[in-house]
Design a protein around this motif. Structure first.
Motif, short mmCIF file in Angstrom:
data_model
loop_
_atom_site.label_atom_id
_atom_site.label_comp_id
_atom_site.label_asym_id
_atom_site.label_seq_id
_atom_site.Cartn_x
_atom_site.Cartn_y
_atom_site.Cartn_z
N GLU A 1 0.83 -1.20 0.00
CA GLU A 1 0.00 0.00 0.00
C GLU A 1 0.86 1.25 0.00
OE1 GLU A 1 -3.69 1.89 2.47
OE2 GLU A 1 -3.33 -0.26 2.63
N GLU B 1 0.68 3.89 -2.94
CA GLU B 1 0.31 5.25 -2.56
C GLU B 1 1.40 6.24 -2.99
OE1 GLU B 1 -2.56 5.89 -0.63
OE2 GLU B 1 -2.15 8.05 -0.56
N SER B 2 2.68 5.84 -2.80
CA SER B 2 3.71 6.83 -3.13
C SER B 2 3.89 6.92 -4.65
CB SER B 2 5.02 6.57 -2.40
OG SER B 2 5.54 5.34 -2.72
N GLN C 1 1.37 7.14 -6.57
CA GLN C 1 0.28 8.04 -6.98
C GLN C 1 0.53 9.49 -6.57
OE1 GLN C 1 -1.81 6.64 -8.88
NE2 GLN C 1 -1.18 4.57 -8.33
N SER C 2 1.24 9.69 -5.45
CA SER C 2 1.29 11.06 -4.95
C SER C 2 2.66 11.67 -5.15
CB SER C 2 0.94 11.07 -3.46
OG SER C 2 2.05 10.62 -2.73
N ILE D 1 4.81 10.10 2.06
CA ILE D 1 3.63 9.75 2.86
C ILE D 1 3.90 10.16 4.30
CG2 ILE D 1 2.18 7.83 3.55
CD1 ILE D 1 3.06 6.41 1.05
N LYS E 1 -0.71 9.23 7.81
CA LYS E 1 -1.28 8.36 6.77
C LYS E 1 -0.87 6.90 7.05
CE LYS E 1 -3.20 7.41 2.92
NZ LYS E 1 -4.60 7.50 2.72
#
Ligand SMILES: Nc1ncnc2c1ncn2[C@@H]1O[C@H](COP(=O)(O)OP(=O)(O)OP(=O)(O)O)[C@@H](O)[C@H]1O
Ligand SMILES: [Mg+2]
Length: 573
Positions: free
Chosen positions: A497, A501-502, A504-505, A509, A513
């Motif tokens: 995850e 997540e990283s 995408q952003s 993080i 989060k």
């Protein structure tokens, strides 16, 4: 009246075309790598700087290009891979459009150096924004080297959308490792800012390639699959049901050596594991399909990432059958069923609960979510006299609290409890961390290792003690106490995850989060049986929560119904 329509200038046309092929540095790497593989290379190396924004250099030892071919290669629609329309329907190479090199050249500074094996000298072609500036003879080893500098220097809008160097290199490493899985005989080396992040020597077996990419630990939990049928050959590896994952990131399909995303194949895989892994989980798979080229259409996606099967249903069913057979012959199906006996005493259906269960099901649309929220705001219950009635659908707890009937989402509530606990300890004494007696070694995919490195600090803040051991290996010495250490799966899911997540952003993080992710992973899941004692312990926490009504993602934890509401529903009032 003047014409409204104009024919666009060549420069704009080429940039529009480039926009479809080259989205980010990883697309450049993908195209150059495909060219190297089509040229039958046995070694391909990549030198990348700043996530490919500053430099991408791909060198191969394939069959090279003559001086005239090297110039032609930069022209749009020039290819050596197809000659006629008919060829388009039986493609066996990764490239076929003659678009990659000109598209890349249109948005970068490009240098191409190439020499055919039996030629005495090579050629160097230099281009800027797609325009050839220089062609000269040069001494060089056989093969091809393409160097791309300052990608998107002339398309600032694209440049702006690029993410951090570590995100871009993570995408690049995914491209390289994916192809490494389907070309074990080729050796690959990926160097970023002077550091080797992936190195896989040539090997005769795909299994070794799988080890190079995923590490030994994961590879030992894979089953080898081999299936032949007149229409389709399938080989590869599938994960034992015990190592399912939270996302599809570990499902890779190749159709005639081309990595593809295919809804049909994802679906067939999911179906084959039906009943073997919990809902919402996904099996691991690396599957190589060989199919007659006439039976697929590869010309359906601008980045060649999808294929269309002529006989979709047949392919779906064969893939499903192949996987099912593999699981059965490994005796995993019966074994798994035996391994998961229902804990008879703790099924969580108490006589009283069963009675209630029936009427809850039949009168479910009672209060709307809005009404429930309004209700929350009106007055906070104390939850002091809360009494457990039972569990339904192995997901919801039923309880009574004075004159209220409560339906509680067990996962959402537990998640909220852990979340608040972690936030509280983080702010006061620090999240308690539990040292592992035997430190855990994690071998990760390069893509995951890169994101983990980026986020080591945030992880440290909440109780993880992780050491970067080099070579995509990490040693975990301690984890937040709430995580069940014996369950490695939770750790893998968390890392998955974090890495997704990283990707995408743009930002790192935050520890908040990560606390949210940890809470979600550590919490009891929907579908788990809870004993009465466990359910009672969970509900007892209600009164200690700061915000008992929603989970950290904002979903409600509890739906409340007043006795008077029920009475109204039954026409007693
Ligand atoms: N590394 C390489 N080694 C040998 N030949 C190459 C190499 N890279 C490109 N070429 C030659 O240049 C041609 C053009 O390459 P380009 O990638 O633009 O198109 P393609 O591979 O034919 O199709 P696609 O656009 O689908 O990739 C190829 O057809 C091939 O003949
Ligand atoms: Mg190509």
């Amino acid at each position: 009246m003047a014409n409204k329509i104009i024919v666009l200038e060549e420069d704009i046309v080429s940039k529009i075309a480039a926009g479809e092929v080259v989205e980010r540095p990883a697309s450049v790497v993908k195209e150059l790598l495909e060219n190297a593989l089509d040229a039958q290379s046995s070694q391909v190396s990549f030198e990348i700087k700043d996530g490919g924004k500053r430099l991408i250099k791909v060198s191969d030892d394939g069959w090279g290009m003559s001086s005239s071919d090297a110039k032609l290669a930069l022209l749009r629609h020039s290819t050596s891979k197809i000659k006629s329309l008919g060829d388009l329907f039986s493609i066996s190479t990764l490239g076929f459009r003659g678009e990659a090199l000109p598209s890349i050249a249109a948005v970068s500074y490009l240098e191409l150096v190439s020499r055919e094996k039996d030629s005495l000298e090579g050629v160097k072609v230099k281009a800027e924004g797609g325009k050839i500036l220089e062609v000269k003879k040069i001494g060089c080893p056989p093969g091809t080297e393409v160097l791309i500098r300052d990608l998107f220097y002339n398309t600032p809008a694209r440049l702006k959308y690029l993410k951090t160097a570590s995100t871009e290199i993570a995408h690049i490493s995914k491209v390289v490792t994916t192809q490494a899985l389907s070309h074990p005989q080729v050796s690959f080396k990926l160097v970023h800012n002077g550091m080797t992040i992936f190195n896989s020597p040539s090997t005769p077996t795909p299994y070794q390639a799988v080890i190079d990419v995923y590490g030994k630990d994961l590879a030992k939990d894979l089953l080898e699959l081999e299936f032949t049928h007149p229409s389709l050959d399938i080989k590869g590896f599938i994960g034992k049901p015990s190592i399912s994952r939270a996302s599809r990131a570990h499902q890779t399909f190749f159709v005639n050596s081309r990595p593809v995303r295919s809804k049909i194949l994802f679906h067939a895989l999911g179906e084959a594991y039906q009943g073997l892994i919990p809902g919402g989980r996904h099996p691991l798979a690396i599957l190589y399909l060989k199919i007659r080229p006439e039976l697929i259409d590869v010309n359906v996606h601008p980045a060649k990432l999808e294929v269309r099967f002529l006989r979709e249903k047949e392919v779906h069913n064969l893939v499903q059958e192949a996987i099912r057979k593999c699981l059965t012959s490994a005796q995993l199906i019966p074994e798994l069923r035996l391994k998961e006996p229902l804990p008879q005493k703790e099924v969580g259906s108490y006589p009283r609960a069963e009675r209630k269960y029936q009427f809850v099901q039949e009168t479910s649309p009672t209060l709307s979510l809005r009404e429930v929220r309004e209700e929350y705001q009106r007055g906070r219950p104390s939850f002091e006299e809360i009494a457990v009635l039972g569990q339904v659908f192995q997901t919801y707890l039923l309880a009574e609290d004075r004159d209220e009937f409560l339906i509680i989402d067990q996962h959402a509530l537990h998640e909220r409890i852990i979340f608040e606990e972690l936030m509280k300890t983080k702010k006061s004494s620090g999240v308690p961390s539990q040292s592992l007696l035997i430190p855990l070694t994690l071998q990760l995919e390069p893509k995951q290792a890169l994101s983990l490195k980026e986020n080591l600090n945030s992880l440290k803040e909440i109780g993880f003690v992780l050491e970067d051991f080099g070579g995509n290996t990490f040693i975990i010495r301690a984890v937040p106490s709430v995580l069940k250490v014996e369950n490695e799966q939770i750790l893998f899911d968390l890392i998955d995850e974090i890495s997704e997540e990283s990707l995408q952003s743009k930002e790192r993080i935050t520890w908040e989060k990560i606390i949210q992710m940890v809470a979600c992973k550590a919490a009891v899941k929907a579908g788990e049986n809870l004993s009465r004692r466990e359910a009672e312990a969970l509900l007892k926490e209600f009164q200690n929560l700061e915000n008992p009504f929603s989970c950290p993602h904002g979903r409600p934890t509890v739906i409340r119904m007043k006795k008077s509401d029920l009475e109204r529903q039954f026409g007693r009032r």
